[in-house]
Design a protein around this motif. Sequence first.
Motif, PDB file in Angstrom:
ATOM      1  N   THR A  13      41.318 -73.898 108.253  1.00 28.87           N
ATOM      2  CA  THR A  13      42.065 -74.822 109.011  1.00 28.87           C
ATOM      3  C   THR A  13      43.168 -73.915 109.418  1.00 28.87           C
ATOM      4  O   THR A  13      43.467 -72.941 108.872  1.00 28.87           O
ATOM      5  CB  THR A  13      42.513 -76.169 108.547  1.00 28.87           C
ATOM      6  OG1 THR A  13      43.330 -75.790 107.468  1.00 28.87           O
ATOM      7  CG2 THR A  13      41.533 -76.636 107.893  1.00 28.87           C
ATOM      8  N   ASP A  14      43.847 -73.965 110.551  1.00 20.62           N
ATOM      9  CA  ASP A  14      44.987 -73.470 111.241  1.00 20.62           C
ATOM     10  C   ASP A  14      45.956 -73.511 109.941  1.00 20.62           C
ATOM     11  O   ASP A  14      46.619 -72.443 109.838  1.00 20.62           O
ATOM     12  CB  ASP A  14      45.259 -74.051 112.388  1.00 20.62           C
ATOM     13  CG  ASP A  14      44.397 -73.742 113.455  1.00 20.62           C
ATOM     14  OD1 ASP A  14      43.377 -72.657 113.553  1.00 20.62           O
ATOM     15  OD2 ASP A  14      44.749 -74.334 114.754  1.00 20.62           O
ATOM     16  N   LYS A  17      45.161 -70.981 107.570  1.00 20.21           N
ATOM     17  CA  LYS A  17      45.436 -69.456 108.041  1.00 20.21           C
ATOM     18  C   LYS A  17      46.930 -69.238 107.853  1.00 20.21           C
ATOM     19  O   LYS A  17      47.426 -68.227 107.732  1.00 20.21           O
ATOM     20  CB  LYS A  17      44.979 -69.402 109.365  1.00 20.21           C
ATOM     21  CG  LYS A  17      43.350 -69.401 109.419  1.00 20.21           C
ATOM     22  CD  LYS A  17      42.832 -69.269 110.729  1.00 20.21           C
ATOM     23  CE  LYS A  17      41.276 -69.301 110.941  1.00 20.21           C
ATOM     24  NZ  LYS A  17      40.833 -69.258 112.483  1.00 20.21           N
ATOM     25  N   GLU A  18      47.721 -70.127 108.483  1.00 23.22           N
ATOM     26  CA  GLU A  18      49.147 -69.918 108.465  1.00 23.22           C
ATOM     27  C   GLU A  18      49.838 -69.871 107.156  1.00 23.22           C
ATOM     28  O   GLU A  18      50.670 -69.067 106.671  1.00 23.22           O
ATOM     29  CB  GLU A  18      49.865 -71.293 109.176  1.00 23.22           C
ATOM     30  CG  GLU A  18      51.437 -71.097 109.232  1.00 23.22           C
ATOM     31  CD  GLU A  18      51.572 -70.285 110.120  1.00 23.22           C
ATOM     32  OE1 GLU A  18      53.114 -69.694 110.065  1.00 23.22           O
ATOM     33  OE2 GLU A  18      50.972 -69.685 111.142  1.00 23.22           O
TER      34      GLU A  18
END
Length: 113
Positions: A13-14, A17-18
């Motif tokens: 998911t974003d 990644k963050e």
Amino acid sequence: MPFIDCRVTQKLTDAQKEKLKTAFGKSVSLLHKPESYLMVGITDEYSLYFAGEKLEKGAYVSISVFGKVASSDSEKMTEAVCAILNETLGIDGNCVYVTYHGVENWGYDGGNF
């Protein structure tokens, strides 16, 4: 001038990644490099095979830096990378490879360091 190229087998998911990007940013100081010049690449859904078997959860992390990497620093960084991947994605350290690449010439913003 560090670059961390992280390739994982799972779809991320974003938010994941963050979280990886942020954790790598904090850990790069173990290599005596500033986060202000850190570039991170994350590739998910990457096919990795180990000992002839496809990994469901695995990662390959390539770390390039301007100059040399001391063995003791890379040891600490490998420990941190494995901990980050385990905490964030549940990837066991025995399914992670980390490589280090000291680079003599590094270009940035139209010139070289």
